[in-house]
Design a protein around this motif. Structure first.
Motif, PDB file in Angstrom:
ATOM      1  N   PRO A   1       0.727   6.416   9.769  1.00 31.07           N
ATOM      2  CA  PRO A   1       1.145   5.175   9.123  1.00 31.07           C
ATOM      3  C   PRO A   1       1.091   3.913   9.966  1.00 31.07           C
ATOM      4  O   PRO A   1       1.086   2.829   9.410  1.00 31.07           O
ATOM      5  CB  PRO A   1       2.601   5.482   8.733  1.00 31.07           C
TER       6      PRO A   1
ATOM      7  N   ALA B   1       0.926   0.165   4.014  1.00 31.76           N
ATOM      8  CA  ALA B   1       1.820   1.317   4.094  1.00 31.76           C
ATOM      9  C   ALA B   1       2.120   1.892   2.719  1.00 31.76           C
ATOM     10  O   ALA B   1       2.111   3.118   2.522  1.00 31.76           O
ATOM     11  CB  ALA B   1       3.114   0.915   4.804  1.00 31.76           C
ATOM     12  N   ASP B   2       2.408   1.032   1.737  1.00 31.66           N
ATOM     13  CA  ASP B   2       2.722   1.519   0.387  1.00 31.66           C
ATOM     14  C   ASP B   2       1.520   2.208  -0.245  1.00 31.66           C
ATOM     15  O   ASP B   2       1.667   3.243  -0.920  1.00 31.66           O
ATOM     16  CB  ASP B   2       3.181   0.357  -0.497  1.00 31.66           C
ATOM     17  N   ALA B   3       0.331   1.649  -0.040  1.00 37.64           N
ATOM     18  CA  ALA B   3      -0.878   2.247  -0.613  1.00 37.64           C
ATOM     19  C   ALA B   3      -1.142   3.614  -0.001  1.00 37.64           C
ATOM     20  O   ALA B   3      -1.521   4.560  -0.701  1.00 37.64           O
ATOM     21  CB  ALA B   3      -2.073   1.321  -0.391  1.00 37.64           C
TER      22      ALA B   3
ATOM     23  N   GLY C   1       0.256   0.422   8.212  1.00 35.56           N
ATOM     24  CA  GLY C   1       1.399  -0.455   7.983  1.00 35.56           C
ATOM     25  C   GLY C   1       1.179  -1.841   8.566  1.00 35.56           C
ATOM     26  O   GLY C   1       1.570  -2.846   7.970  1.00 35.56           O
TER      27      GLY C   1
ATOM     28  N   ALA D   1       1.115   5.645   1.324  1.00 37.20           N
ATOM     29  CA  ALA D   1       2.140   6.569   0.834  1.00 37.20           C
ATOM     30  C   ALA D   1       1.830   7.030  -0.585  1.00 37.20           C
ATOM     31  O   ALA D   1       1.970   8.212  -0.912  1.00 37.20           O
ATOM     32  CB  ALA D   1       3.515   5.892   0.884  1.00 37.20           C
ATOM     33  N   ALA D   2       1.402   6.091  -1.449  1.00 44.03           N
ATOM     34  CA  ALA D   2       1.067   6.454  -2.826  1.00 44.03           C
ATOM     35  C   ALA D   2      -0.127   7.395  -2.878  1.00 44.03           C
ATOM     36  O   ALA D   2      -0.146   8.369  -3.645  1.00 44.03           O
ATOM     37  CB  ALA D   2       0.785   5.192  -3.645  1.00 44.03           C
TER      38      ALA D   2
END
Length: 324
Positions: free
Chosen positions: A86, A95-97, A90, A99-100
């Motif tokens: 990450p 980071a969100d992409a 990040g 994780a998804a």
């Protein structure tokens, strides 16, 4: 980047059944020629992509083909999650992409491989910055990452020495080297490299640019790094170094370009000392380097460096040899 695009192409055909090369090119933001190459690559890999001819034609997947991740081995599944470490993602605002995406991949894995992300996280952690360095990402990194993904021309305001310059740049890619981010971009007809932490402002332009599909970011970076080191190390010194000094030398130098070869080429004498020539940036830099190794390295040439070190040894003797 290409692997991600190939997966996107398959997912587009799964969701829309039939698409023309022009439609795929628009969705993937590449040229039609690139779409043709990608379709050939998918066919060679066993994905049943079929081309319908005629005005209503296009590309489609045969027989309701759907992507599955059931063919992954355990090593492949764990390597997939290792690629999503990450930190750098990040820093670029992804980071969100990431994780998804990991959640979606995890849902598609067979039950026997669902522990892959946990096993990877327990065994590997990526800590990119060096010791005693600020790990905060440069403030304009996320803006540049968005421009790189979108192939969007930007105007950079950049700090060069004690002045500021402005450049219109086509941002081709970002490189993370030893905890420092660099932007590689085209300015006019030339490729240039900028340190992201020296970028003061990023203004996205209204227009995009056509990316050279043959440009190899990794190959470009390797060539530039080697050229930079060769250009930086302009002078040579001749030294006599002890076995302990040889080990300390490689630890003391940040970029020992050519030092491994130089230290391995000579033949040590009866006491294990080795005479060799080393490239250095300048006599001043060499002076600081040799002082760090103390009595484990003796400079034989050039004379001016040897004289400076003799003077430093005399002063050290006065500091530590006298009675208090």
């Amino acid at each position: 980047m290409r692997a991600s695009r190939l997966i996107s192409l398959v997912l587009l055909l799964q969701s829309r059944e039939t698409m023309t090369a022009a439609e795929l090119a628009r969705e993937l933001e590449v040229s039609e020629r690139t779409v043709y190459r990608d379709v050939l690559a998918l066919s060679a890999a066993g994905v049943p992509v079929y081309a319908d001819r005629g005005r209503a034609g296009g590309y489609r997947l045969l027989g309701g083909y759907r992507t599955r991740l059931t063919g992954l081995t355990r090593d492949e599944a764990e390597a997939l999650f290792l690629a999503g470490l990450p930190g750098p993602a990040g820093d670029m605002g992804l980071a969100d992409a990431v994780a998804a995406a990991e959640l979606k991949v995890l849902a598609a894995l067979p039950p026997s491989l669902r522990d892959a992300p946990a096993r990877t996280g327990q065994r590997f952690h990526l800590d990119v910055p060096g010791w005693f360095r600020d790990s905060t990402p440069p403030p304009r990194l996320a803006d540049l990452a968005r421009a790189v993904w979108a192939d969007r021309v930007v105007e950079l305001r950049y700090r060069r020495g004690d002045r500021e310059v402005t450049r219109r740049v086509e941002p081709y890619g970002l490189v993370l080297k030893s905890g420092t981010w660099y932007l590689v971009g085209r300015v006019g007809d030339d490729m240039r490299t900028y340190r992201v932490d020296r970028v003061l402002d990023v203004v996205p332009g209204a227009e995009g640019f056509t990316r050279d599909e043959d440009f190899d970011l990794g190959g470009y970076w390797r060539e530039q790094a080697e050229e930079f080191l060769r250009a930086m190390l302009r002078e040579w010194i001749t030294v006599r170094v002890s076995p302990a000094g040889r080990r300390a030398l490689l630890r003391a130098v940040d970029t020992p370009f050519g030092y491994d070869e130089a230290l391995a080429a000579g033949v040590p004498d009866g006491q294990g000392w080795l005479v060799t020539r080393l490239p250095v940036e300048s006599v001043d830099v060499a002076y600081d380097l040799v002082l760090r190794l103390g009595p484990e390295l003796e400079v034989l040439d050039p004379p001016q460096l040897r004289e400076r070190l003799a003077e430093a040894a005399r002063r050290l003797g006065e500091l530590y040899g006298g009675q208090r």
